[in-house]
Design an enzyme around this catalytic site. Structure first.
Site, PDB file in Angstrom:
ATOM      1  N   GLU A 143       0.833  -1.084  -0.054  1.00  0.00           N
ATOM      2  CA  GLU A 143       0.129  -0.039  -0.032  1.00  0.00           C
ATOM      3  C   GLU A 143       0.808   1.251  -0.043  1.00  0.00           C
ATOM      4  O   GLU A 143       0.731   2.243  -0.696  1.00  0.00           O
ATOM      5  CB  GLU A 143      -0.994   0.014   1.117  1.00  0.00           C
ATOM      6  CG  GLU A 143      -1.993  -1.309   1.116  1.00  0.00           C
ATOM      7  CD  GLU A 143      -2.815  -1.246   0.001  1.00  0.00           C
ATOM      8  OE1 GLU A 143      -2.972  -0.471  -0.869  1.00  0.00           O
ATOM      9  OE2 GLU A 143      -3.241  -2.499  -0.311  1.00  0.00           O
ATOM     10  N   HIS A 170       1.809   2.151  -3.353  1.00  0.00           N
ATOM     11  CA  HIS A 170       0.812   3.072  -4.326  1.00  0.00           C
ATOM     12  C   HIS A 170       1.019   4.447  -3.869  1.00  0.00           C
ATOM     13  O   HIS A 170       0.871   5.126  -4.962  1.00  0.00           O
ATOM     14  CB  HIS A 170      -0.671   2.505  -3.823  1.00  0.00           C
ATOM     15  CG  HIS A 170      -1.060   1.263  -4.397  1.00  0.00           C
ATOM     16  ND1 HIS A 170      -1.273   1.195  -5.920  1.00  0.00           N
ATOM     17  CD2 HIS A 170      -1.364   0.144  -4.128  1.00  0.00           C
ATOM     18  CE1 HIS A 170      -1.740   0.137  -6.190  1.00  0.00           C
ATOM     19  NE2 HIS A 170      -1.838  -0.564  -4.768  1.00  0.00           N
TER      20      HIS A 170
END
Length: 168
Positions: free
Chosen positions: A134, A137
């Site tokens: 994550e 990202h």
């Protein structure tokens, strides 16, 4: 709460680098709640704000275990890492595609919670993988970037073909 649209690879907005969050207001709380709702609807375990076209340093996660209940990471930073671990990963922005990715086995992360309170967490196994995935990202990086150019091109073609089929 509202469901948000998850951007799909190769959408260039996924390459946008997220900026730090400085205001902890009602709008942010709504964004967090909407991201959790979207993540659960998509049957994910983590979602970065860039995946829903909100380019701030915000991650929601729920590994659905007893120890690590739903977590919010704002402006996360890895302050320590060790070990090597190779595991298969998938992504809500790259649906139906899984590939092995090398990551740190253990990470220590410093972040803010949804109210702006600082915390530090040590993670291993799936928790460590998810955090690193994550956080990538937020830097505009996807797990497919760890793959060879040929594999990335095949994935892009497969997803574009699937999108055309869905549009019919």
């Amino acid at each position: 709460m509202a469901l948000l649209k998850v951007l799909r690879f190769p959408d260039e907005r996924l390459r946008t680098q997220a900026t730090p969050i400085t205001e902890f207001n009602a709008e942010l709380q709504t964004q967090i709640d909407d991201m959790f709702e979207t993540m659960y609807q998509e049957k994910g375990i983590g979602l970065a704000a860039t995946q829903v076209d909100y380019h701030k340093q915000l991650i929601v996660m729920d590994l659905q275990d007893e120890v690590e209940r739903p977590k919010v990471f704002i402006n996360p930073e890895i302050i320590a890492s060790s070990g090597d671990f190779c595991n298969e990963e998938g992504c809500l922005s790259v649906p139906g595609i899984y590939a092995k990715v090398d990551r740190a086995e253990f990470v220590t992360v410093k972040a803010l919670d949804r109210h702006g309170n600082e915390f530090t967490v040590e993670a291993d196994d799936l928790f460590a993988i998810c955090i690193q995935h994550e956080m990538d990202h937020l830097k505009g990086k996807l797990f497919v970037d760890y793959l060879s150019p040929l594999k990335r091109q095949r994935i892009k073609q497969k997803l574009e073909k699937a999108a055309k089929q869905d549009a019919k």
